[in-house]
Design a protein around this motif. Structure first.
Motif, PDB file in Angstrom:
ATOM      1  N   ASP A  61     -84.276 108.377  46.472  1.00  0.00           N
ATOM      2  CA  ASP A  61     -85.341 107.586  45.836  1.00  0.00           C
ATOM      3  C   ASP A  61     -84.803 106.383  45.065  1.00  0.00           C
ATOM      4  OD1 ASP A  61     -84.199 109.215  43.900  1.00  0.00           O
ATOM      5  OD2 ASP A  61     -86.081 109.508  42.813  1.00  0.00           O
ATOM      6  N   GLU A  62     -83.491 106.274  44.909  1.00  0.00           N
ATOM      7  CA  GLU A  62     -82.883 105.117  44.251  1.00  0.00           C
ATOM      8  C   GLU A  62     -82.411 104.064  45.244  1.00  0.00           C
ATOM      9  OE1 GLU A  62     -81.084 107.429  40.345  1.00  0.00           O
ATOM     10  OE2 GLU A  62     -79.854 107.302  42.152  1.00  0.00           O
ATOM     11  N   LEU A  63     -82.594 104.332  46.540  1.00  0.00           N
ATOM     12  CA  LEU A  63     -82.189 103.411  47.598  1.00  0.00           C
ATOM     13  C   LEU A  63     -83.417 102.889  48.329  1.00  0.00           C
ATOM     14  CD1 LEU A  63     -79.304 105.559  49.104  1.00  0.00           C
ATOM     15  CD2 LEU A  63     -79.038 103.504  47.724  1.00  0.00           C
ATOM     16  N   SER A  64     -83.350 101.652  48.791  1.00  0.00           N
ATOM     17  CA  SER A  64     -84.423 101.115  49.623  1.00  0.00           C
ATOM     18  C   SER A  64     -83.817 100.316  50.766  1.00  0.00           C
ATOM     19  CB  SER A  64     -85.382 100.249  48.804  1.00  0.00           C
ATOM     20  OG  SER A  64     -84.766  99.038  48.440  1.00  0.00           O
ATOM     21  N   VAL A  65     -84.421 100.460  51.938  1.00  0.00           N
ATOM     22  CA  VAL A  65     -83.995  99.750  53.140  1.00  0.00           C
ATOM     23  C   VAL A  65     -85.208  98.976  53.625  1.00  0.00           C
ATOM     24  CG1 VAL A  65     -83.095  99.988  55.489  1.00  0.00           C
ATOM     25  CG2 VAL A  65     -82.361 101.580  53.711  1.00  0.00           C
ATOM     26  N   GLU A  66     -85.039  97.663  53.806  1.00  0.00           N
ATOM     27  CA  GLU A  66     -86.165  96.799  54.173  1.00  0.00           C
ATOM     28  C   GLU A  66     -85.718  95.788  55.217  1.00  0.00           C
ATOM     29  OE1 GLU A  66     -87.719  93.160  51.751  1.00  0.00           O
ATOM     30  OE2 GLU A  66     -88.738  94.942  50.994  1.00  0.00           O
ATOM     31  N   THR A  67     -86.580  95.524  56.195  1.00  0.00           N
ATOM     32  CA  THR A  67     -86.309  94.460  57.149  1.00  0.00           C
ATOM     33  C   THR A  67     -87.401  93.415  57.017  1.00  0.00           C
ATOM     34  OG1 THR A  67     -87.506  95.596  58.905  1.00  0.00           O
ATOM     35  CG2 THR A  67     -85.137  95.910  58.834  1.00  0.00           C
ATOM     36  N   ARG A  68     -86.989  92.187  57.048  1.00  0.00           N
ATOM     37  CA  ARG A  68     -87.917  91.057  57.001  1.00  0.00           C
ATOM     38  C   ARG A  68     -87.351  89.984  57.909  1.00  0.00           C
ATOM     39  NH1 ARG A  68     -89.505  89.324  51.347  1.00  0.00           N
ATOM     40  NH2 ARG A  68     -90.822  91.133  51.611  1.00  0.00           N
ATOM     41  N   GLU A  69     -88.142  89.616  58.920  1.00  0.00           N
ATOM     42  CA  GLU A  69     -87.714  88.673  59.949  1.00  0.00           C
ATOM     43  C   GLU A  69     -86.425  89.189  60.572  1.00  0.00           C
ATOM     44  OE1 GLU A  69     -87.713  84.800  58.206  1.00  0.00           O
ATOM     45  OE2 GLU A  69     -89.855  84.862  57.795  1.00  0.00           O
ATOM     46  N   SER A  70     -85.315  88.521  60.407  1.00  0.00           N
ATOM     47  CA  SER A  70     -84.067  88.975  61.026  1.00  0.00           C
ATOM     48  C   SER A  70     -83.040  89.394  59.975  1.00  0.00           C
ATOM     49  CB  SER A  70     -83.488  87.870  61.905  1.00  0.00           C
ATOM     50  OG  SER A  70     -83.164  86.760  61.113  1.00  0.00           O
ATOM     51  N   THR A  71     -83.512  89.842  58.821  1.00  0.00           N
ATOM     52  CA  THR A  71     -82.616  90.244  57.739  1.00  0.00           C
ATOM     53  C   THR A  71     -82.879  91.693  57.352  1.00  0.00           C
ATOM     54  OG1 THR A  71     -82.587  87.988  56.881  1.00  0.00           O
ATOM     55  CG2 THR A  71     -81.845  89.722  55.405  1.00  0.00           C
ATOM     56  N   LEU A  72     -81.814  92.479  57.302  1.00  0.00           N
ATOM     57  CA  LEU A  72     -81.874  93.849  56.819  1.00  0.00           C
ATOM     58  C   LEU A  72     -81.327  93.842  55.403  1.00  0.00           C
ATOM     59  CD1 LEU A  72     -82.034  96.981  57.122  1.00  0.00           C
ATOM     60  CD2 LEU A  72     -79.723  96.863  58.061  1.00  0.00           C
ATOM     61  N   THR A  73     -82.111  94.341  54.452  1.00  0.00           N
ATOM     62  CA  THR A  73     -81.704  94.362  53.052  1.00  0.00           C
ATOM     63  C   THR A  73     -81.648  95.800  52.566  1.00  0.00           C
ATOM     64  OG1 THR A  73     -82.820  92.245  52.691  1.00  0.00           O
ATOM     65  CG2 THR A  73     -82.207  93.501  50.733  1.00  0.00           C
ATOM     66  N   VAL A  74     -80.516  96.186  51.979  1.00  0.00           N
ATOM     67  CA  VAL A  74     -80.337  97.511  51.397  1.00  0.00           C
ATOM     68  C   VAL A  74     -80.142  97.320  49.908  1.00  0.00           C
ATOM     69  CG1 VAL A  74     -78.982  99.630  51.413  1.00  0.00           C
ATOM     70  CG2 VAL A  74     -79.255  98.315  53.525  1.00  0.00           C
ATOM     71  N   ARG A  75     -80.977  97.997  49.115  1.00  0.00           N
ATOM     72  CA  ARG A  75     -80.885  97.894  47.654  1.00  0.00           C
ATOM     73  C   ARG A  75     -80.675  99.275  47.057  1.00  0.00           C
ATOM     74  NH1 ARG A  75     -85.335  94.629  48.757  1.00  0.00           N
ATOM     75  NH2 ARG A  75     -84.979  92.433  48.379  1.00  0.00           N
ATOM     76  N   GLY A  76     -79.924  99.296  45.986  1.00  0.00           N
ATOM     77  CA  GLY A  76     -79.730 100.522  45.229  1.00  0.00           C
ATOM     78  C   GLY A  76     -79.809 100.213  43.751  1.00  0.00           C
ATOM     79  N   SER A  77     -80.560 101.029  43.023  1.00  0.00           N
ATOM     80  CA  SER A  77     -80.654 100.819  41.574  1.00  0.00           C
ATOM     81  C   SER A  77     -80.697 102.174  40.890  1.00  0.00           C
ATOM     82  CB  SER A  77     -81.890  99.995  41.211  1.00  0.00           C
ATOM     83  OG  SER A  77     -83.054 100.651  41.634  1.00  0.00           O
ATOM     84  N   LYS A  78     -79.795 102.353  39.959  1.00  0.00           N
ATOM     85  CA  LYS A  78     -79.722 103.597  39.198  1.00  0.00           C
ATOM     86  C   LYS A  78     -80.652 103.513  38.018  1.00  0.00           C
ATOM     87  CE  LYS A  78     -77.051 106.572  39.574  1.00  0.00           C
ATOM     88  NZ  LYS A  78     -77.255 107.860  40.212  1.00  0.00           N
ATOM     89  N   GLU A  79     -81.290 104.629  37.736  1.00  0.00           N
ATOM     90  CA  GLU A  79     -82.116 104.699  36.539  1.00  0.00           C
ATOM     91  C   GLU A  79     -81.186 104.772  35.334  1.00  0.00           C
ATOM     92  OE1 GLU A  79     -84.785 107.974  36.846  1.00  0.00           O
ATOM     93  OE2 GLU A  79     -85.506 107.353  38.806  1.00  0.00           O
ATOM     94  N   THR A  80     -81.596 104.163  34.255  1.00  0.00           N
ATOM     95  CA  THR A  80     -80.754 104.195  33.056  1.00  0.00           C
ATOM     96  C   THR A  80     -80.700 105.614  32.506  1.00  0.00           C
ATOM     97  OG1 THR A  80     -82.652 103.607  31.695  1.00  0.00           O
ATOM     98  CG2 THR A  80     -81.243 101.810  32.453  1.00  0.00           C
ATOM     99  N   VAL A  81     -79.496 106.031  32.202  1.00  0.00           N
ATOM    100  CA  VAL A  81     -79.292 107.385  31.702  1.00  0.00           C
ATOM    101  C   VAL A  81     -79.474 107.375  30.192  1.00  0.00           C
ATOM    102  CG1 VAL A  81     -77.622 109.266  31.521  1.00  0.00           C
ATOM    103  CG2 VAL A  81     -77.688 107.829  33.576  1.00  0.00           C
ATOM    104  N   GLN A  82     -80.309 108.272  29.722  1.00  0.00           N
ATOM    105  CA  GLN A  82     -80.536 108.399  28.279  1.00  0.00           C
ATOM    106  C   GLN A  82     -79.326 109.080  27.637  1.00  0.00           C
ATOM    107  OE1 GLN A  82     -83.117 107.165  26.681  1.00  0.00           O
ATOM    108  NE2 GLN A  82     -84.144 106.477  28.542  1.00  0.00           N
ATOM    109  N   LYS A  83     -78.992 108.660  26.437  1.00  0.00           N
ATOM    110  CA  LYS A  83     -77.886 109.283  25.700  1.00  0.00           C
ATOM    111  C   LYS A  83     -78.236 110.735  25.429  1.00  0.00           C
ATOM    112  CE  LYS A  83     -74.653 106.311  24.087  1.00  0.00           C
ATOM    113  NZ  LYS A  83     -73.351 106.546  23.571  1.00  0.00           N
ATOM    114  N   ASP A  84     -77.349 111.601  25.840  1.00  0.00           N
ATOM    115  CA  ASP A  84     -77.538 113.030  25.610  1.00  0.00           C
ATOM    116  C   ASP A  84     -76.724 113.416  24.378  1.00  0.00           C
ATOM    117  OD1 ASP A  84     -78.149 115.668  25.807  1.00  0.00           O
ATOM    118  OD2 ASP A  84     -77.064 116.018  27.686  1.00  0.00           O
TER     119      ASP A  84
END
Length: 158
Positions: A61-84
């Motif tokens: 769920d932190e990764l996304s794969v998207e195609t638009r026209e002739s471009t494949l884009t892979v994104r990854g974003s980590k959720e901020t970790v709360q101080k434990d």
């Protein structure tokens, strides 16, 4: 390291802007030459390919794969970790930074699926060439029928 300035070509050509943008992307100018995350591209069949990215530590769920026209884009974003309060981080060597990786796809290449397994993201692609653009063999008929060229009437000299 070599750098090329393609700006003069943008000014003197019309309709080739996509080509020059692709050259910029391949040379790494757009993303600053980022090498994160590392990836492999392999051919798995005559018209099948697989891109594998090392995305250890990222959930699906932190990764996304998207195609638009002739471009494949892979994104990854980590959720901020709360101080434990129970745990203090003494050393953090595992990268938790967001990334965006772009791949230029050739004509008729489409993404057929993506799967995450053991810290690797596998993206399967296939080249689907339309029937009208596939090579075809033209049969040569044996026969005595000869097609003659029609001659235009000769101009009379004055």
């Amino acid at each position: 390291m070599r750098t090329f300035d393609l700006a003069p070509l943008y000014r003197s050509t019309v309709g080739f802007d996509r080509l020059f943008s692709m050259l910029d992307q391949v040379s790494g100018f757009e993303n600053g030459g980022s090498t994160y995350p590392p990836y492999n591209i392999e051919r798995t069949g005559e018209n099948a390919y697989r891109i594998t990215l090392a995305v250890a530590g990222f959930a699906e769920d932190e990764l996304s794969v998207e195609t638009r026209e002739s471009t494949l884009t892979v994104r990854g974003s980590k959720e901020t970790v709360q101080k434990d309060e129970k745990h203090d981080m003494l050393y953090q060597g595992i990268a938790a930074r967001a990334f965006e990786r772009r791949f230029q796809l050739a004509d008729h290449v489409v993404v057929t699926g993506a799967a995450s397994e053991n810290g690797l993201l596998h993206i399967d692609l296939v080249r689907e060439v339309p029937e009208a653009q596939k090579p075809r063999t033209i049969a040569i008929n044996k026969g005595t029928k000869i097609i003659e060229a029609v001659k235009a009437p000769a101009a009379k000299a004055a």
